[in-house]
Design an enzyme around this catalytic site. Structure first.
Site, mmCIF file in Angstrom:
data_model
loop_
_atom_site.group_PDB
_atom_site.id
_atom_site.type_symbol
_atom_site.label_atom_id
_atom_site.label_comp_id
_atom_site.label_asym_id
_atom_site.label_seq_id
_atom_site.Cartn_x
_atom_site.Cartn_y
_atom_site.Cartn_z
ATOM 1 N N LYS A 135 0.864 -1.183 0.000
ATOM 2 C CA LYS A 135 0.000 0.000 0.000
ATOM 3 C C LYS A 135 0.898 1.229 0.000
ATOM 4 O O LYS A 135 1.471 1.600 1.018
ATOM 5 C CB LYS A 135 -0.919 0.063 1.220
ATOM 6 N N GLU A 194 9.321 1.276 11.115
ATOM 7 C CA GLU A 194 10.359 2.298 11.014
ATOM 8 C C GLU A 194 9.634 3.627 11.080
ATOM 9 O O GLU A 194 8.920 4.005 10.157
ATOM 10 C CB GLU A 194 11.156 2.130 9.716
ATOM 11 N N CYS A 233 13.370 10.839 7.937
ATOM 12 C CA CYS A 233 13.202 10.427 9.334
ATOM 13 C C CYS A 233 14.524 10.407 10.085
ATOM 14 O O CYS A 233 14.556 10.600 11.303
ATOM 15 C CB CYS A 233 12.518 9.064 9.403
ATOM 16 N N GLU A 255 8.972 15.968 15.821
ATOM 17 C CA GLU A 255 9.502 15.782 14.472
ATOM 18 C C GLU A 255 8.820 16.765 13.529
ATOM 19 O O GLU A 255 7.628 16.648 13.242
ATOM 20 C CB GLU A 255 9.285 14.348 13.999
#
Length: 478
Positions: free
Chosen positions: A170, A245, A279, A382
């Protein structure tokens, strides 16, 4: 670019059961780039059924067959490098040079490295009176992000193919196009029908059904920590293996004895790669308190000289955010910076000097925020954009404390007078990977995080092992 009107299921291009579509926008202009199918739960069910059939065949394939397919996919990506690089520059905003070397290049590297690793992997081991078998875990649900749409697909699909598994992918709705290109390439190889399936669609429908499907044995997601928590929750009901992750807020520690010019150049590179949409970006820069003024002056020069604009322009350093939502998220973070903070460069305002056709694109000014503490939101959350936060420390023990004072633990970096000194600091950091004195990303090393940055590892032999189950055959004593 042409619209994608069909999903890839069971080795065929088929219409979605729902008939809906998702708009894919050009990050540079905000204009419509393409449309892809809005998949449904029924499409997921069909794809998983096809994957189950594909797994029954592919799990019995030889190492040589798997290696051949992996290398043919890598070759196919190379043949379409220019097309794919432009595709991801327009979807994600990655400057074109980086799109070629990182977005496409890393994807190629992962497929080739898995072929090489598999050739050196034994699927059987005699241990005393037992024969230990490595077998594919089964059907894998792979949920991939928008920031590195090819690399992260490769990091899941390549080891799955190598282990003899079948995969339902996906892709992110923001940047789904490369997944369809990979399906076209794979379709031209000897990969049996059903071993790779692509179902685009909303996470709340396609992702949730995939994570909870009773015939999916493993779910691998790269995304936000919130998305990872939700997938883990849904998958837990089926006692599935999950690899995640997730987010990061990584620290870049410059020791007092480091070469500051070299360190700051590396720090800027580590923060602003892919427009900060990474990331592993080292977005917290930790410097000695008595060197702050010099650091700010140098960063003003380095970041202030970054050219922002059309990512298809070879001279551009920083392109747009991948979506309007991400652009707004970054601007919201910048607007909430404490009043006592110092914007060394950039800030929440409009980007100056953009061409008129770029005004509706998703641009954010490259920014350095200094003179905040590690408790502020800009230092803890973040941001996922071109924003570097500068923090000061008093002694290495304090630097280590600040670096570890985060709910994340994905990446990091240390610059010191020599490698041994940097490694000594790095050993104290609670994070999944650390760059030493400018050391670069290694696609053969295990990649993954601690704390809320994830579970499990990708890449290299460790990443391949995640896709195996081990069976012990207890042999009669002789």
């Amino acid at each position: 670019m042409d619209d994608r009107t069909e999903l890839y299921i069971g080795g065929k291009w088929v219409a979605s059961a729902g008939g809906g579509t998702i708009d894919v926008l050009d990050a540079t202009t905000g204009e419509l780039l393409a449309r892809v199918p809005a998949g449904t739960e029924t499409d997921v069910d069909d794809a998983v059924a096809a994957a189950r059939s594909g797994f029954d065949v592919w799990s019995q394939s030889s190492i040589e067959e798997r290696v051949s397919v992996l290398r043919r996919i890598a070759d196919g990506l190379v043949e379409r490098e220019s097309e794919l690089a432009e595709m991801m520059a327009r979807e994600v905003g990655t400057p074109i040079a980086r799109s070629r070397t990182v977005q496409v290049g890393l994807g190629v590297t992962i497929f080739r490295s898995m072929a090489d690793i598999l050739e050196d992997t034994s699927l059987e081991e005699r241990r005393g009176t037992s024969l230990i078998l490595k077998v594919g875990i089964g059907v894998v649900g792979a949920i991939t992000p928008w920031n590195y749409p090819l690399y992260q697909l490769a990091a899941k699909v390549a080891p799955a193919i190598a282990a003899g598994c079948a995969t339902v992918v996906k892709p992110s709705s923001v940047a789904p196009l490369v997944a369809f290109a990979v399906a076209e390439i794979a379709d031209s190889t000897a990969l049996p029908p059903g071993v790779l399936n692509i179902v685009s669609g909303a996470g709340g429908r396609v992702g949730e059904r995939l994570a909870g499907h009773p015939d999916v044995e493993m779910v691998s997601l790269t995304g936000s920590t919130a998305a990872g928590a939700r997938v883990g929750q849904v998958a837990a009901a089926g006692i599935k293996k999950v690899t995640l992750e997730l987010g990061g807020k990584s620290a870049f520690v410059i020791a007092p004895d480091a070469d500051f010019d070299a360190a700051l150049t590396a720090a800027v590179r580590g923060c602003y790669v892919n427009n900060g949409q990474t990331c592993t970006a080292t977005t917290r820069l930790l410097v000695p308190a008595d060197r702050l003024e010099y650091v700010e002056e140098k960063l003003a020069e380095l970041v202030g000289s970054q050219r922002i604009g059309d990512p298809l322009d070879e001279s551009v350093d920083i392109g747009p955010m991948a979506s309007r939502e991400q652009q707004q998220s970054v601007l919201d973070h910048l607007s909430a910076v404490p009043s006592n903070a110092h914007f060394v460069v950039g800030g929440p305002g409009d980007v100056p000097d953009l061409d008129d056709r770029l005004r509706s694109g998703f641009f954010v000014r490259p920014t350095v925020v200094s003179r905040v503490d590690n408790d502020s939101a800009i230092a803890r959350e973040e941001v996922f954009g071109p924003v570097l936060t500068v923090l000061t420390y008093d002694g290495i023990d304090d630097a280590v404390r600040i670096a570890n004072d985060s709910e994340y633990g994905l990446s990091g970096a240390v610059f010191a007078a020599d490698d041994d000194a940097a490694i000594a600091i790095a050993r104290r950091l609670r994070t999944g990977q650390v760059g030493i004195n400018g050391g670069r990303f290694n696609a053969l090393a295990p990649f993954g995080g601690m704390k809320k940055s994830g579970i499990g590892r990708e890449l290299g032999p460790d990443g391949l092992d995640e896709y195996f189950e081990k069976i012990s055959l207890q042999l009669p004593a002789t």
